[in-house]
Each structure stands twice: as structure tokens, then as C-alpha cells.
Design a protein around this motif. Structure first.
Motif, short mmCIF file in Angstrom:
data_model
loop_
_atom_site.label_atom_id
_atom_site.label_comp_id
_atom_site.label_asym_id
_atom_site.label_seq_id
_atom_site.Cartn_x
_atom_site.Cartn_y
_atom_site.Cartn_z
N LEU A 137 0.83 -1.20 0.00
CA LEU A 137 0.00 0.00 0.00
C LEU A 137 0.87 1.26 0.00
N LEU A 138 1.93 1.24 0.81
CA LEU A 138 2.85 2.38 0.84
C LEU A 138 3.50 2.57 -0.51
N ALA A 139 3.85 1.46 -1.17
CA ALA A 139 4.49 1.54 -2.48
C ALA A 139 3.55 2.16 -3.51
N GLN A 140 2.26 1.85 -3.41
CA GLN A 140 1.30 2.38 -4.37
C GLN A 140 1.21 3.91 -4.33
N VAL A 141 1.42 4.47 -3.15
CA VAL A 141 1.33 5.93 -3.04
C VAL A 141 2.69 6.60 -2.95
N GLY A 142 3.77 5.81 -3.07
CA GLY A 142 5.11 6.37 -3.09
C GLY A 142 5.64 6.80 -1.74
N LEU A 143 5.25 6.11 -0.68
CA LEU A 143 5.70 6.47 0.66
C LEU A 143 6.71 5.49 1.24
N ILE A 144 7.28 4.61 0.44
CA ILE A 144 8.21 3.60 0.93
C ILE A 144 9.43 4.23 1.62
N ASP A 145 10.05 5.21 1.00
CA ASP A 145 11.29 5.78 1.55
C ASP A 145 11.06 7.05 2.36
N GLU A 146 9.83 7.36 2.67
CA GLU A 146 9.53 8.59 3.42
C GLU A 146 9.70 8.35 4.91
N SER A 147 10.28 9.32 5.61
CA SER A 147 10.40 9.22 7.06
C SER A 147 9.31 10.04 7.75
N ALA A 148 8.64 10.91 7.00
CA ALA A 148 7.57 11.72 7.56
C ALA A 148 6.43 11.77 6.56
N VAL A 149 5.23 11.80 7.08
CA VAL A 149 4.04 11.95 6.25
C VAL A 149 3.12 12.96 6.92
N GLU A 150 2.19 13.50 6.15
CA GLU A 150 1.15 14.35 6.70
C GLU A 150 -0.06 13.46 6.96
N ILE A 151 -0.74 13.69 8.07
CA ILE A 151 -1.96 12.96 8.36
C ILE A 151 -3.03 13.99 8.68
N SER A 152 -4.22 13.76 8.14
CA SER A 152 -5.33 14.68 8.40
C SER A 152 -6.63 13.89 8.36
N ASN A 163 -13.45 14.64 5.71
CA ASN A 163 -14.77 14.03 5.58
C ASN A 163 -14.87 12.71 6.34
N GLY A 164 -14.36 12.70 7.58
CA GLY A 164 -14.44 11.51 8.42
C GLY A 164 -13.49 10.39 8.03
N THR A 165 -12.49 10.69 7.21
CA THR A 165 -11.53 9.69 6.75
C THR A 165 -10.12 10.14 7.11
N LEU A 166 -9.31 9.21 7.64
CA LEU A 166 -7.90 9.52 7.87
C LEU A 166 -7.17 9.50 6.54
N VAL A 167 -6.40 10.54 6.28
CA VAL A 167 -5.68 10.65 5.01
C VAL A 167 -4.20 10.81 5.30
N LEU A 168 -3.37 9.95 4.71
CA LEU A 168 -1.91 10.05 4.77
C LEU A 168 -1.42 10.51 3.41
N ARG A 169 -0.47 11.43 3.41
CA ARG A 169 0.10 11.86 2.13
C ARG A 169 1.53 12.32 2.34
N LYS A 170 2.27 12.39 1.25
CA LYS A 170 3.62 12.93 1.31
C LYS A 170 3.52 14.38 1.77
N PRO A 171 4.48 14.82 2.58
CA PRO A 171 4.45 16.23 2.98
C PRO A 171 4.55 17.13 1.75
N ARG A 172 3.78 18.20 1.76
CA ARG A 172 3.81 19.13 0.64
C ARG A 172 5.17 19.79 0.53
N ARG A 173 5.82 19.99 1.69
CA ARG A 173 7.18 20.51 1.71
C ARG A 173 7.83 20.03 3.00
N ALA A 174 9.14 20.08 3.03
CA ALA A 174 9.88 19.59 4.19
C ALA A 174 9.57 20.44 5.43
#
Length: 88
Positions: free
Chosen positions: A23-38, A41-52
Motif C-alpha cells: 500500500l505504501l508503495a502504491q502511493v510512493g511512501l516507501i522511503d519517506e520518514s515523515a508523512v502528513e496525516i489529516s 470528511n471523516g476519513t484519515l488521510v496520509l500523504r507525502k508532505p507538501r514541503r519539508a
């Protein structure tokens, strides 16, 4: 995509999940050490940080100093009972 079921686990005083590597590979988060979480609409969303984290802070501080706008906001102040000079 078919939903993947994971289990909430106790992690100290919090709870967490283990996110499967595919799942992490599908969204390109394999080598990330930090992510944004928010929550959106009642759903947890993880994404790459927009900036460092703290990106641009050094340049902003330098620009403030160059404009002479880096004076203390509160000024100097002492503690109660500091009315005599402190000798070290």
C-alpha cells in the motif's frame, strides 16, 4: 482497489496500525520518514508532505534580520526578586 483490513494496536498511550508495504508503495511512501496525516470528511488521510518541515525558515529569518525586524518582541524582563544585581 480491494480494502485491506488491519488491526489497531496499542502503542504507549496511543493506538496505531502497521501499513502493509504494498500500500505504501502504491502511493510512493516507501522511503519517506515523515508523512502528513489529516481527517477529511471523516476519513484519515496520509500523504507525502507538501514541503519539508521548517523548509524556508532559515531564509525567512535571514530576511527578517536584514530588514532589522528581529528585535525582541517582549524586551528584557527579570523574575520577581531580581531587583538586585546578580553576581556570578
Amino acid at each position: 482497489m480491494k480494502p485491506t483490513h488491519v488491526t489497531l494496536r496499542q502503542i504507549g498511550n496511543s493506538q496505531g496500525i502497521v501499513i502493509p508495504k504494498p500500500l505504501l508503495a502504491q502511493v510512493g511512501l516507501i522511503d519517506e520518514s515523515a508523512v502528513e496525516i489529516s481527517v477529511e470528511n471523516g476519513t484519515l488521510v496520509l500523504r507525502k508532505p507538501r514541503r519539508a518541515v521548517r523548509e524556508g525558515w532559515a531564509e525567512a529569518a535571514r530576511a527578517i534580520a536584514e530588514r532589522g525586524e528581529d528585535a525582541l518582541v517582549m524586551g528584557e524582563f527579570g523574575n520577581e526578586g531580581d531587583d538586585t544585581e546578580i553576581v556570578w
